[in-house]
Design an enzyme around this catalytic site. Structure first.
Site, PDB file in Angstrom:
ATOM      1  N   ASP A 107       0.835  -1.290  -0.003  1.00  0.00           N
ATOM      2  CA  ASP A 107       0.222   0.189  -0.005  1.00  0.00           C
ATOM      3  C   ASP A 107       0.797   1.228  -0.032  1.00  0.00           C
ATOM      4  O   ASP A 107       1.420   1.412   0.951  1.00  0.00           O
ATOM      5  CB  ASP A 107      -1.063  -0.048   1.322  1.00  0.00           C
ATOM      6  CG  ASP A 107      -2.098   1.094   1.265  1.00  0.00           C
ATOM      7  OD1 ASP A 107      -2.126   1.806   0.018  1.00  0.00           O
ATOM      8  OD2 ASP A 107      -2.741   1.456   2.164  1.00  0.00           O
ATOM      9  N   ASP A 287      -1.585   5.620  -6.499  1.00  0.00           N
ATOM     10  CA  ASP A 287      -2.065   4.736  -5.248  1.00  0.00           C
ATOM     11  C   ASP A 287      -2.037   3.193  -5.499  1.00  0.00           C
ATOM     12  O   ASP A 287      -2.924   2.768  -6.375  1.00  0.00           O
ATOM     13  CB  ASP A 287      -3.443   4.985  -4.990  1.00  0.00           C
ATOM     14  CG  ASP A 287      -3.749   4.238  -3.495  1.00  0.00           C
ATOM     15  OD1 ASP A 287      -2.982   4.012  -2.781  1.00  0.00           O
ATOM     16  OD2 ASP A 287      -4.841   4.335  -3.344  1.00  0.00           O
TER      17      ASP A 287
END
Ligand SMILES: *[C@@H]1O[C@H](CO)[C@@H](O)[C@H](O)[C@H]1NC(C)=O
Ligand SMILES: *[C@@H]1O[C@H](CO)[C@@H](O)[C@H](O)[C@H]1NC(C)=O
Ligand SMILES: *[C@@H]1O[C@H](CO)[C@@H](O)[C@H](O)[C@H]1NC(C)=O
Ligand SMILES: *[C@@H]1O[C@H](CO)[C@@H](O)[C@H](O)[C@H]1NC(C)=O
Length: 413
Positions: A107, A287
């Protein structure tokens, strides 16, 4: 199965060789420190994928909007749980002298690293574990975890062994059902406010990349992300995290760098379609935890109008006909003066995964959805972009880089 095991094995061998002189590498040498990433495909609904991205955008927005005030007041909200994603990118790490194995979501939108989301694989402290005297709590929009913050040895690969890594051992978590926790490769600022110190006022905790750098395992604090589009074939190309140097086998041509914007891995970009600028230069986020491409409402509306997409109730995505697909043109991202086109094939959901999101076989769904733009968060370039461009998160130089890959023009979707 066999070929991916062979790939992992060859990466470990490569890392073993690199270990001999970990700080002697240089950018462009290809002598990189690579961690294989496995792609995990599950079944959900397209609505869930879209909603998860919206919730994530909402939490990014909260922080972007709060940036002028105290960082710590907004810091705990980072991103959202990923239980509803159709595709997740997972790195296997081991922790402690016992080498307990954990499958962690990669992440870039959060920065704490933690384990124990799967209660049947709860963190078992070993002789290398030291409790920091602190509690850690991270809210991820629609999920969260809390637990004890430890120092422990974190092994990413043979060459990437971090001693004394700050590591959360979850006592409780919600929103994470298909993984053991998170490998946070976001900037350290995102850890601000996540630690409740009982002994000292601790505000941030060094990330995995920070420690690799300060412990001399890498000579530049950079991490390259190599994702690959889903093909539906049994020998899917998988991904890699490349720490410390550029692995020139993973991209073609030059890397274009732009300054990092916001506390996230954010950048400025503009977007054109069919020769018309549909998004003026603005700021948004790159992202690894978002699947789709989130465009500001006006941009999205222009794009949909040009493509002829029609909202599909079954998936929550926009559907186009075969003829409309054949008429698609490149969606061109202008980043730092370089044009990075997303080909027509890259603009559609992998058809082999239509069933995974509640779609019908043979139909064609667009990867873009709209998001309400705010300062600092006008767009999110998710996997659909990262699977086509090698992306470099460069902490040392406070910048983000992009390069084309052998998948940029692939027609696998
Ligand atoms: C681990 O890091 C903490 C905080 O920086 C420090 O107090 C401690 O001495 C370190 N332990 C080891 C074994 O390096
Ligand atoms: C949780 O951990 C157990 C034990 O390692 C494993 O068998 C199970 O598959 C894991 N569950 C998930 C959802 O990863
Ligand atoms: C990026 O865009 C913002 C406005 O969204 C602007 O303030 C900033 O200066 C831009 N950065 C660069 C490097 O141009
Ligand atoms: C992709 O295709 C375009 C148009 O044919 C070409 O200019 C570009 O070099 C190709 N990129 C890669 C990475 O192969």
């Amino acid at each position: 199965m066999l070929s991916s095991a062979a790939l992992v094995f060859s990466c470990l061998v490569l890392n073993g060789l690199v270990l001999a002189s970990p700080v002697a590498q240089s950018s462009g040498s290809g002598s990189s420190l690579t961690v294989p990433i496995r792609k995990s495909v599950s079944i959900t609904s397209g609505h869930n994928v879209v909603d998860t991205g919206h919730a994530r955008a909402q939490s990014f927005r909260g922080r972007a909007a709060g940036q002028q005030t105290s960082a710590s007041s907004t810091a705990k909200r980072q991103s959202v749980g990923v239980k509803n994603e159709a595709i997740t990118y997972i790195a296997q790490v081991s922790v402690g002298t016992s080498k307990q194995k954990f499958n962690l979501l990669v992440d870039s939108g959060s920065s704490n690293t933690w384990v124990g989301a799967n209660t049947t694989n709860a963190y078992v402290p070993s002789s290398s574990s030291v409790w920091t005297d602190d509690i850690v709590i991270v809210e991820y929009g629609s999920g969260y975890f809390f637990g004890y913050e430890y120092y422990d040895t974190l092994t990413l690969s043979n060459a990437l062994v971090i001693t004394n890594q700050s590591l959360g051992g979850a006592s409780f978590s919600q929103g994470f059902t298909t993984m053991d926790g998170i490998l946070g490769i976001g900037p350290i600022a995102l850890t601000d406010g996540t630690i409740l110190g009982s002994t000292a006022p601790v505000f941030t905790v060094p990330t995995v990349s920070d420690n690799l750098y300060t412990q001399g395992k890498i000579s530049n604090e950079v991490v390259g992300v190599a994702f690959a589009p889903t093909t539906g074939a049994s020998n899917e190309p998988e991904g890699a995290l490349v720490f410390g140097a550029q692995d020139s086998s993973r991209f073609v041509g030059q890397i274009t760098y732009v300054p990092k914007e916001t506390d996230y891995w954010g950048i400025n970009q503009s977007i054109s379609y069919k020769g018309v600028e549909i998004m003026a230069t603005s700021t948004g986020v790159i992202d690894t935890g978002t699947t789709l491409l989130y465009l500001p409402t006006d941009t999205f509306n222009s794009y949909i109008a040009s493509t002829g997409g029609v909202f599909d109730e079954a998936t929550g995505l926009y559907e186009i006909t075969e003829a409309q697909y054949n008429a698609l043109e490149d969606l061109v991202f202008n980043i730092g003066g370089t044009e990075l086109p997303l080909t027509p094939n890259a603009q559609i959901w992998p058809r082999s995964l239509n069933g995974n999101i509640g779609g019908a076989q043979g139909k064609i769904y667009l990867n873009a959805v709209s998001t309400e733009p705010v300062n600092g968060l006008n767009f999110i370039n998710g996997y659909v972009f990262l699977e086509r461009y090698y992306t470099v998160f460069d902490t040392t130089n406070n910048r983000v880089g992009f390069a084309a890959t052998s998948f940029t023009n692939a027609t696998s979707n």
